[in-house]
Design an enzyme around this catalytic site. Structure first.
Site, PDB file in Angstrom:
ATOM      1  N   HIS A  58       0.827  -1.211   0.000  1.00 21.34           N
ATOM      2  CA  HIS A  58       0.000   0.000   0.000  1.00 21.34           C
ATOM      3  C   HIS A  58       0.862   1.262   0.000  1.00 21.34           C
ATOM      4  O   HIS A  58       0.391   2.329   0.394  1.00 21.34           O
ATOM      5  CB  HIS A  58      -0.879   0.036   1.256  1.00 21.34           C
ATOM      6  CG  HIS A  58      -1.848  -1.088   1.373  1.00 21.34           C
ATOM      7  ND1 HIS A  58      -2.869  -1.264   0.483  1.00 21.34           N
ATOM      8  CD2 HIS A  58      -1.953  -2.097   2.280  1.00 21.34           C
ATOM      9  CE1 HIS A  58      -3.583  -2.328   0.845  1.00 21.34           C
ATOM     10  NE2 HIS A  58      -3.040  -2.854   1.926  1.00 21.34           N
ATOM     11  N   HIS A 220      -8.298  -4.095  -0.528  1.00 17.16           N
ATOM     12  CA  HIS A 220      -7.732  -5.346  -1.032  1.00 17.16           C
ATOM     13  C   HIS A 220      -8.688  -5.932  -2.058  1.00 17.16           C
ATOM     14  O   HIS A 220      -8.705  -7.132  -2.294  1.00 17.16           O
ATOM     15  CB  HIS A 220      -7.505  -6.339   0.101  1.00 17.16           C
ATOM     16  CG  HIS A 220      -6.799  -5.725   1.255  1.00 17.16           C
ATOM     17  ND1 HIS A 220      -7.473  -5.165   2.311  1.00 17.16           N
ATOM     18  CD2 HIS A 220      -5.483  -5.523   1.482  1.00 17.16           C
ATOM     19  CE1 HIS A 220      -6.589  -4.663   3.163  1.00 17.16           C
ATOM     20  NE2 HIS A 220      -5.380  -4.854   2.687  1.00 17.16           N
TER      21      HIS A 220
END
Lengths: 333, 333
Positions: A58, A220
């Protein structure tokens, strides 16, 4: 299978990216132990330590926000995987101090499990630590219980507020109270336009048809319930800012921070255009956009899309959000 | 045709993105006239003004670097199109002053034509202005004449150096000399992995087969000559940093800044991994990476790839690159 990514051995992604990151910003951050990023020159151990944790993949989150006025440490898991409890405990031991530690955790099952275990072990060792759980995703609906809301990119302005409060010498109780108040007054909604590839196994994180987008997709690729044909930028911005205003209860005369956090492939051009419309909707309601930010803060690999983050700022938060900071991906003069 | 982009009317892209950008960072930047971005609160008109120019579609460049210690103004063209000479002249008139103006132009045919015309008109009006042309792309080979080298993202650290020098009160001659010296000591090489979409007509800016990448691709998809099968991150980094070292003549004991500038879809994860290897090659040769940066500075829509920028820093540049700055996309405390 060949992935269109600049990588080496997929098993080494996390350690290599952390090495590269800490080399690029070595004046500010360093790897203290495998997968724990700390400040290179911490000024004081008298202050409350702000620690956060989360999976890799991320970037620049979470480690990009370690630095003066923000985080003291970031505990990093493998790609999209929470760090284990022993690693979290290692960081808590590292920052054991009379002033105490605030551990900020994003509401995802794996992170919460590791954090809870580490908290129990830390308390047994006499480490003074409070945990704060972010849960500001409103995609499941405005009446969803907080425990069922995911923690998205709103953690990042929260690091800013908590970090600035701790830098001012406030106590753990005060820092936690200010941060919890901020936590209760922020909300995030994500949208995805194109999918992304898991960099370890090459699998698709999400698949979206050529003419569709999805409001509410998690970071996700979790389903968000808001799939539709592609809307214009203005339609998308309006559809997202209105429930955020409702959730934060921002009213005429209030101050807010508005953040457009790119999740990967979406351009700054598009994010600027989205910001414009969301800003104008807020201002049309008399809400004062007193702070703004556009950029990639917490990404989902090369996913096309963004998170819109709205934070209502009371007087404390308004000052703290503009206080000095010096993390590689959030510098305030 | 439906584009997977968050936009409204394709004809309004530039003005809407500039409005959004200046709303998000209104404390620092404002639109002074259509498509000219200036500082909100310029401190002084005694200093040399640093002005740059270029087409939109590369955000956050160029306007993202307007602010204290960097640019005084950015003149913006339409998507991938140079601003016209009258617009450039308008900006030069706006910053007419005894201290003078440094106009930084990236070597692309349209920009150079507009800049040359505006320079002629400005000189006729008695405006004190010097032009600096960046031409640091080494993709055409190390022996290519400077006039045939494109200006890529190296303009951005150059803005930092020139802006800091002007903020210190140096004369136009001094600022131009320091910036030209920097210009001669930097080099950039780009690589593309996936293509991008022109946001006005939906056409492909470049097309790359599933198993290929291209070193040397220009920032509008211009051919670079270095097409190959996909290499690992380490192989790619090494293949790019070596000619950059040769071109800049960086030697053991020298200080350099290394920048990995993402062009769109390539993740921070990948850029960190690339930085790691390029840094390690430099350090193995005794070259000191005394400043680093990883992020999206000058993009090509959602193109997957990055530009590797190597700047040799002499003593002046080493101080100036770390001097205070406060532009939305480059803040130094």
């Amino acid at each position: 299978m060949i992935m269109k990514k600049f990588i080496n051995n997929p098993n080494d992604l996390t350690i290599e990216l952390l090495e590269g990151y800490t080399l690029a910003y070595k004046d500010v951050v360093k790897l203290e132990s495998k997968k724990i990023v700390v400040r290179t020159n911490p000024k004081s151990s008298d202050k409350v330590a702000i620690v956060s944790m989360g999976g890799a993949g991320h970037e620049p989150a979470i480690s990009g926000f370690v630095g003066e006025g923000m985080l003291d440490a970031s505990v990093v898991g493998d790609i999209f995987a929470a760090p284990g409890a022993p690693k979290v405990l290692e960081a808590l031991r590292m920052f054991k101090r009379d002033a105490g530690i605030l551990l900020v955790v994003l509401n995802h099952a794996g992170d919460v499990m590791s954090a809870n275990m580490a908290m129990q072990m830390a308390e047994r060792e006499g480490i003074n630590v409070k945990m704060l759980l972010t849960h500001e995703d409103i995609s499941a609906g405005l009446d969803t219980p907080e425990a069922d809301r995911r923690g998205l990119g709103g953690c990042i302005p929260l690091y800013k507020v908590a970090g600035a409060a701790s830098e001012q010498g406030k106590s753990l109780e005060e820092v936690a109270e200010i941060a919890e108040r901020f936590n209760g007054q922020m909300a995030t909604l994500a949208v995805a336009m194109t999918g992304a590839t898991h960099p370890q196994n090459g699998g698709a994180i999400s698949v979206l048809p050529d003419d569709e987008m999805e409001i509410g997709m998690g970071q996700h690729g979790e389903a968000g319930g808001g799939r539709s044909k592609i809307l214009s930028a203005d339609e998308t911005a309006e559809k997202m800012i209105l429930p955020l205003i409702t959730d934060t209860e921002a009213k005429s005369g209030d101050n807010v921070m508005l953040i457009i956090n790119g999740t990967g492939a979406t351009t700054h051009m598009e994010m600027n255009i989205i910001f414009r419309k969301a800003n104008n909707v807020l201002e049309s309601k008399g809400i004062n956009v007193s702070a703004g930010k556009i950029g990639e803060l917490l990404t989902v690999q090369e996913m096309g899309g963004f998170q819109m983050i709205l934070c209502k700022l009371d007087a404390d938060h308004k000052d703290l959000i503009k206080a000095p900071a010096n993390a590689p991906y959030w510098v305030t003069r």
